[in-house]
Design an enzyme around this catalytic site. Sequence first.
Site, short mmCIF file in Angstrom:
data_model
loop_
_atom_site.label_atom_id
_atom_site.label_comp_id
_atom_site.label_asym_id
_atom_site.label_seq_id
_atom_site.Cartn_x
_atom_site.Cartn_y
_atom_site.Cartn_z
N LYS A 37 -12.76 -1.22 5.85
CA LYS A 37 -12.07 -2.16 6.73
C LYS A 37 -12.51 -1.99 8.17
CE LYS A 37 -8.77 -2.81 3.29
NZ LYS A 37 -8.00 -2.00 2.36
N ASP B 156 -1.99 7.13 5.60
CA ASP B 156 -3.02 6.21 5.13
C ASP B 156 -3.36 5.30 6.32
OD1 ASP B 156 -4.57 4.20 4.05
OD2 ASP B 156 -3.14 3.61 2.50
N TRP C 207 0.82 -1.21 0.00
CA TRP C 207 0.00 0.00 0.00
C TRP C 207 0.85 1.25 0.00
CZ3 TRP C 207 -4.27 -0.99 -2.06
CH2 TRP C 207 -4.96 -2.19 -1.80
C1 PLP Z 1 -7.41 -1.54 1.32
C2 PLP Z 1 -6.36 -0.51 1.43
C3 PLP Z 1 -6.22 0.51 0.47
C4 PLP Z 1 -7.07 0.58 -0.79
O1 PLP Z 1 -8.35 1.00 -0.51
P1 PLP Z 1 -9.44 1.19 -1.67
O2 PLP Z 1 -10.58 1.72 -0.90
O3 PLP Z 1 -9.67 -0.17 -2.28
O4 PLP Z 1 -8.90 2.14 -2.66
C5 PLP Z 1 -5.24 1.47 0.66
N1 PLP Z 1 -4.45 1.44 1.75
C6 PLP Z 1 -4.54 0.47 2.69
C7 PLP Z 1 -3.64 0.49 3.86
C8 PLP Z 1 -5.49 -0.53 2.55
O5 PLP Z 1 -5.59 -1.50 3.48
#
Ligand code: PLP
Length: 357
Positions: free
Chosen positions: A193, A169, A101
Amino acid sequence: MILHNFNAGPSVLPKEVFEEASRAVIDFNNTGLSILEIGHRTPLFQPVMEEARGLVKELMDLDADHEVLFLHGGATTQFMQVPMNLLNENEIAAYTETGTWANKATKEAKLFGHVEIAGSSKGTNYTTIPKDLTVTPTAAYLHITTNETIAGTQWHQLPYDCGVPLVADMSSDILSRVMDFNKFDLIYAGAQKNMGAAGVNIVVVNKNILGKVNRKIPTVLDYQNHIKEGSMLNTPPVFAVYVAMLTLRWLRNKGGVAAIEKENNAKAKLLYDTLDSLPLFVTPVAREDRSKMNAVFIMKDQQLEAEFLALCKKEGMIGVKGHRSVGGFRVSMYNAVTIESVKAITDLMKHFALSHS
Ligand SMILES: *Cc1c(COP(=O)(O)O)cnc(C)c1O
């Protein structure tokens, strides 16, 4: 059969949230209307957006400079929206190289300016979190991925004092543990998540860092426009915002971030103590960098992995198969995963180990 859902994302949400959200699809707040058919600029939906934004402010204890937005496009859109709004072409942004990521975020930043790698765990195949960062003092910001969902690592010491604006993030550990959220100048996370359904992401931004780039920013990608319009610049993902609001309410009623952190610590302890006590299972992740959200592990005898996966399936354990790039297993223990579910899978691991000893 009772199912135990360890999906990495989209993931399990509290049962109350599923129930209330499903009622609202039929009849929202006794209006006779479905949440799916109401206008976003109506007295029906406006309070939902306001409550959702307010709950984030309350749960994160944000100061007046920090604005909360609910935007489209997932965390992946933020990979480019962040540098588009914060990084001039001739400037440097510092990124940490900690896994899938973080590396995707880095790739997008390079489209907008210069990128330096402030710290990397590539050398350990992303089983660690870098401890010593080197950040150019004039960098526009430092970007970290607080929890690497695929590698199973997590920042436990956050680089609050890196000397430049801090961007994170937090897609896979948002609101799972106490942090000094005001020390971050921008936080983003896909909701699916740890805080809601797919279709919306949350952005928390210190408004003082905006308006400093000289490129032209398309209207819908400029954070300042969303702030001006109260996160209602265009039609927001109404249902996803509603589900996030219900999940945030649930978290507040549980006692907030500090209360959920205690539960998350207990779940992670149970899982990792079990792993450490069973020689059959091994985790490649360095002990001090283990994620409390996503436990990644393999089997010493990889021939046995398929058999354990089949047993998990038979016993109602969902989403235990590891990410395709890592193999093995991944047990995600987000806020809504109960200690009973973690107990169920650790019991199964013990049972399996015993029957193969
Ligand atoms: C799942 C995830 C993403 C991507 O998220 P999307 O909503 O599918 O764009 C980005 N960063 C992390 C840490 C993730 O776990």
